[in-house]
Scaffold this motif. Structure first.
Motif, PDB file in Angstrom:
ATOM      1  N   MET A   1       0.496  -1.152  -0.037  1.00 26.07           N
ATOM      2  CA  MET A   1       0.127  -0.220  -0.081  1.00 26.07           C
ATOM      3  C   MET A   1       1.000   1.139  -0.328  1.00 26.07           C
ATOM      4  SD  MET A   1      -2.976   0.706   2.227  1.00 26.07           S
ATOM      5  CE  MET A   1      -4.774   1.552   0.999  1.00 26.07           C
ATOM      6  N   PRO A   2       0.486   1.774  -0.899  1.00 24.83           N
ATOM      7  CA  PRO A   2       1.190   3.450  -1.006  1.00 24.83           C
ATOM      8  C   PRO A   2       1.597   4.318   0.124  1.00 24.83           C
ATOM      9  CG  PRO A   2      -0.819   3.415  -2.538  1.00 24.83           C
ATOM     10  CD  PRO A   2      -0.884   2.189  -2.071  1.00 24.83           C
ATOM     11  N   THR A   3       2.248   5.362   0.613  1.00 26.46           N
ATOM     12  CA  THR A   3       2.488   6.395   1.614  1.00 26.46           C
ATOM     13  C   THR A   3       1.359   7.371   0.394  1.00 26.46           C
ATOM     14  OG1 THR A   3       4.125   7.391   1.353  1.00 26.46           O
ATOM     15  CG2 THR A   3       4.294   5.493   2.128  1.00 26.46           C
ATOM     16  N   LEU A   4       0.683   8.001   1.763  1.00 27.30           N
ATOM     17  CA  LEU A   4      -0.037   9.311   1.031  1.00 27.30           C
ATOM     18  C   LEU A   4       1.024   9.918   0.346  1.00 27.30           C
ATOM     19  CD1 LEU A   4      -2.473  11.243   0.535  1.00 27.30           C
ATOM     20  CD2 LEU A   4      -1.718  12.643   3.257  1.00 27.30           C
ATOM     21  N   ALA A   5       1.471  10.615   0.930  1.00 30.20           N
ATOM     22  CA  ALA A   5       3.287  11.437   0.029  1.00 30.20           C
ATOM     23  C   ALA A   5       3.863  10.266  -1.579  1.00 30.20           C
ATOM     24  CB  ALA A   5       4.585  10.906   0.455  1.00 30.20           C
ATOM     25  N   GLU A   6       3.379   8.772  -1.893  1.00 30.42           N
ATOM     26  CA  GLU A   6       3.487   8.418  -3.526  1.00 30.42           C
ATOM     27  C   GLU A   6       1.757   8.155  -3.234  1.00 30.42           C
ATOM     28  OE1 GLU A   6       6.543   4.815  -1.702  1.00 30.42           O
ATOM     29  OE2 GLU A   6       4.349   4.603  -0.614  1.00 30.42           O
ATOM     30  N   TYR A   7       1.158   8.305  -3.172  1.00 29.56           N
ATOM     31  CA  TYR A   7      -0.295   8.399  -3.809  1.00 29.56           C
ATOM     32  C   TYR A   7      -0.501   9.569  -4.605  1.00 29.56           C
ATOM     33  CZ  TYR A   7      -5.324   7.524  -4.391  1.00 29.56           C
ATOM     34  OH  TYR A   7      -6.395   8.009  -5.026  1.00 29.56           O
ATOM     35  N   LEU A   8       0.335  10.968  -3.829  1.00 27.23           N
ATOM     36  CA  LEU A   8      -0.158  12.182  -4.279  1.00 27.23           C
ATOM     37  C   LEU A   8       1.334  12.263  -5.930  1.00 27.23           C
ATOM     38  CD1 LEU A   8      -0.880  13.920  -0.782  1.00 27.23           C
ATOM     39  CD2 LEU A   8      -2.469  13.437  -2.754  1.00 27.23           C
ATOM     40  N   HIS A   9       2.275  12.515  -4.986  1.00 24.70           N
ATOM     41  CA  HIS A   9       3.359  12.323  -6.110  1.00 24.70           C
ATOM     42  C   HIS A   9       2.466  11.508  -7.105  1.00 24.70           C
ATOM     43  CE1 HIS A   9       5.992  14.249  -4.132  1.00 24.70           C
ATOM     44  NE2 HIS A   9       6.305  13.481  -3.303  1.00 24.70           N
ATOM     45  N   GLY A  10       1.741   9.774  -7.169  1.00 25.29           N
ATOM     46  CA  GLY A  10       1.401   9.155  -8.946  1.00 25.29           C
ATOM     47  C   GLY A  10       0.488  10.154  -9.696  1.00 25.29           C
ATOM     48  N   GLN A  11      -0.358  11.034  -8.395  1.00 24.93           N
ATOM     49  CA  GLN A  11      -1.235  11.912  -9.058  1.00 24.93           C
ATOM     50  C   GLN A  11      -0.902  12.682  -9.735  1.00 24.93           C
ATOM     51  OE1 GLN A  11      -5.120  12.431  -6.798  1.00 24.93           O
ATOM     52  NE2 GLN A  11      -3.514  11.136  -5.103  1.00 24.93           N
ATOM     53  N   LEU A  12       0.147  13.966  -9.425  1.00 22.64           N
ATOM     54  CA  LEU A  12       0.851  14.463  -9.501  1.00 22.64           C
ATOM     55  C   LEU A  12       1.695  14.550 -10.866  1.00 22.64           C
ATOM     56  CD1 LEU A  12       2.509  16.365  -6.861  1.00 22.64           C
ATOM     57  CD2 LEU A  12       0.534  17.129  -7.979  1.00 22.64           C
ATOM     58  N   GLY A  13       2.089  13.365 -11.103  1.00 23.51           N
ATOM     59  CA  GLY A  13       2.863  13.003 -12.743  1.00 23.51           C
ATOM     60  C   GLY A  13       1.959  12.403 -13.839  1.00 23.51           C
ATOM     61  N   LEU A  14       0.633  12.293 -13.283  1.00 26.92           N
ATOM     62  CA  LEU A  14      -0.669  12.738 -14.737  1.00 26.92           C
ATOM     63  C   LEU A  14      -0.495  13.974 -14.819  1.00 26.92           C
ATOM     64  CD1 LEU A  14      -2.698   9.725 -13.072  1.00 26.92           C
ATOM     65  CD2 LEU A  14      -0.844   9.694 -14.711  1.00 26.92           C
ATOM     66  N   LEU A  15      -0.289  14.974 -13.817  1.00 31.93           N
ATOM     67  CA  LEU A  15      -0.604  16.326 -14.421  1.00 31.93           C
ATOM     68  C   LEU A  15       0.306  17.024 -15.496  1.00 31.93           C
ATOM     69  CD1 LEU A  15      -1.849  17.611 -11.060  1.00 31.93           C
ATOM     70  CD2 LEU A  15      -3.401  16.673 -12.878  1.00 31.93           C
ATOM     71  N   ARG A  16      -0.305  18.702 -16.153  1.00 26.74           N
ATOM     72  CA  ARG A  16       1.134  18.962 -16.622  1.00 26.74           C
ATOM     73  C   ARG A  16       0.873  20.537 -16.436  1.00 26.74           C
ATOM     74  NH1 ARG A  16       0.719  18.049 -22.811  1.00 26.74           N
ATOM     75  NH2 ARG A  16      -0.280  15.828 -23.305  1.00 26.74           N
ATOM     76  N   LEU A  17       2.215  19.580 -15.480  1.00 26.89           N
ATOM     77  CA  LEU A  17       2.278  21.401 -14.778  1.00 26.89           C
ATOM     78  C   LEU A  17       4.417  21.248 -15.158  1.00 26.89           C
ATOM     79  CD1 LEU A  17       2.009  19.689 -10.820  1.00 26.89           C
ATOM     80  CD2 LEU A  17       0.430  21.276 -12.670  1.00 26.89           C
ATOM     81  N   ASP A  18       3.967  23.271 -15.329  1.00 26.66           N
ATOM     82  CA  ASP A  18       5.453  23.355 -15.611  1.00 26.66           C
ATOM     83  C   ASP A  18       6.200  23.171 -15.210  1.00 26.66           C
ATOM     84  OD1 ASP A  18       5.218  25.593 -13.441  1.00 26.66           O
ATOM     85  OD2 ASP A  18       4.521  26.484 -15.135  1.00 26.66           O
ATOM     86  N   ARG A  19       7.589  23.090 -14.771  1.00 24.85           N
ATOM     87  CA  ARG A  19       8.885  22.449 -14.053  1.00 24.85           C
ATOM     88  C   ARG A  19       8.247  22.831 -12.234  1.00 24.85           C
ATOM     89  NH1 ARG A  19      13.683  21.441 -16.765  1.00 24.85           N
ATOM     90  NH2 ARG A  19      14.914  19.959 -15.567  1.00 24.85           N
ATOM     91  N   THR A  20       8.272  24.772 -12.520  1.00 19.66           N
ATOM     92  CA  THR A  20       8.228  25.012 -11.747  1.00 19.66           C
ATOM     93  C   THR A  20       7.009  25.157 -10.660  1.00 19.66           C
ATOM     94  OG1 THR A  20       9.588  27.424 -12.222  1.00 19.66           O
ATOM     95  CG2 THR A  20       7.828  27.734 -10.268  1.00 19.66           C
ATOM     96  N   GLN A  21       5.930  24.667 -11.373  1.00 16.58           N
ATOM     97  CA  GLN A  21       4.702  24.144 -10.743  1.00 16.58           C
ATOM     98  C   GLN A  21       5.316  22.572  -9.421  1.00 16.58           C
ATOM     99  OE1 GLN A  21       1.760  24.210 -13.620  1.00 16.58           O
ATOM    100  NE2 GLN A  21       0.555  26.395 -11.972  1.00 16.58           N
ATOM    101  N   ALA A  22       5.705  22.081 -10.400  1.00 18.10           N
ATOM    102  CA  ALA A  22       6.173  20.676 -10.569  1.00 18.10           C
ATOM    103  C   ALA A  22       7.146  20.568  -8.647  1.00 18.10           C
ATOM    104  CB  ALA A  22       6.533  19.445 -11.408  1.00 18.10           C
ATOM    105  N   ARG A  23       7.276  21.413  -9.293  1.00 19.79           N
ATOM    106  CA  ARG A  23       8.718  21.421  -7.964  1.00 19.79           C
ATOM    107  C   ARG A  23       7.751  21.938  -6.768  1.00 19.79           C
ATOM    108  NH1 ARG A  23      12.645  25.727  -5.681  1.00 19.79           N
ATOM    109  NH2 ARG A  23      11.202  27.226  -6.963  1.00 19.79           N
ATOM    110  N   ILE A  24       7.377  23.164  -6.859  1.00 22.79           N
ATOM    111  CA  ILE A  24       7.070  23.556  -5.742  1.00 22.79           C
ATOM    112  C   ILE A  24       5.997  22.703  -4.931  1.00 22.79           C
ATOM    113  CG2 ILE A  24       5.233  25.787  -4.887  1.00 22.79           C
ATOM    114  CD1 ILE A  24       6.548  27.452  -6.779  1.00 22.79           C
ATOM    115  N   ALA A  25       4.993  21.705  -5.739  1.00 22.75           N
ATOM    116  CA  ALA A  25       3.745  20.726  -5.799  1.00 22.75           C
ATOM    117  C   ALA A  25       4.126  19.389  -4.845  1.00 22.75           C
ATOM    118  CB  ALA A  25       3.135  19.935  -6.534  1.00 22.75           C
ATOM    119  N   ARG A  26       5.703  19.577  -4.962  1.00 24.00           N
ATOM    120  CA  ARG A  26       6.522  17.949  -4.826  1.00 24.00           C
ATOM    121  C   ARG A  26       6.654  18.681  -3.287  1.00 24.00           C
ATOM    122  NH1 ARG A  26       8.585  17.382  -9.874  1.00 24.00           N
ATOM    123  NH2 ARG A  26      10.725  18.642  -9.657  1.00 24.00           N
TER     124      ARG A  26
END
Length: 100
Positions: A1-26
């Motif tokens: 079972m993934p952790t909450l952080a892993e689960y959220l990182h997986g969802q973030l990976g499916l979004l089209r975020l620019d480099r800065t948005q992705a860095r801040i979101a992570r």
């Protein structure tokens, strides 16, 4: 079972975020406690990331749009408002009750 952080990182990976948005979101995902609440202020995060507060707020809205509803909230009140927004409930009294 993934952790909450892993689960959220997986969802973030499916979004089209620019480099800065992705860095801040992570970074923000790393600042969530075990219950999914954000443990730093937007101002603190902006300072640590050398980013504008508006950029951090935008990335936080992305986090708050992820599953589970309420993740990334800064308070119980904000968590409940985020969760209510995902429901198909047009009753305007609900957010008023949550706020007050």
């Amino acid at each position: 079972m993934p952790t909450l952080a892993e689960y959220l990182h997986g969802q973030l990976g499916l979004l089209r975020l620019d480099r800065t948005q992705a860095r801040i979101a992570r970074f923000l995902v790393g600042c969530l406690d075990d219950h999914g609440y954000l443990t730093v202020s937007v101002k603190e995060a902006a300072g640590q990331l050398n980013a504008a507060e508006e950029q951090v707020e935008a990335a936080l809205r992305v986090i708050q749009s992820l599953d589970p509803p309420g993740v990334g909230a800064r308070s119980l009140q904000e968590c409940l408002l985020i969760q209510w927004a995902t429901l198909d409930d047009p009753n305007p009294l609900v957010p008023e009750l949550i706020r007050n």
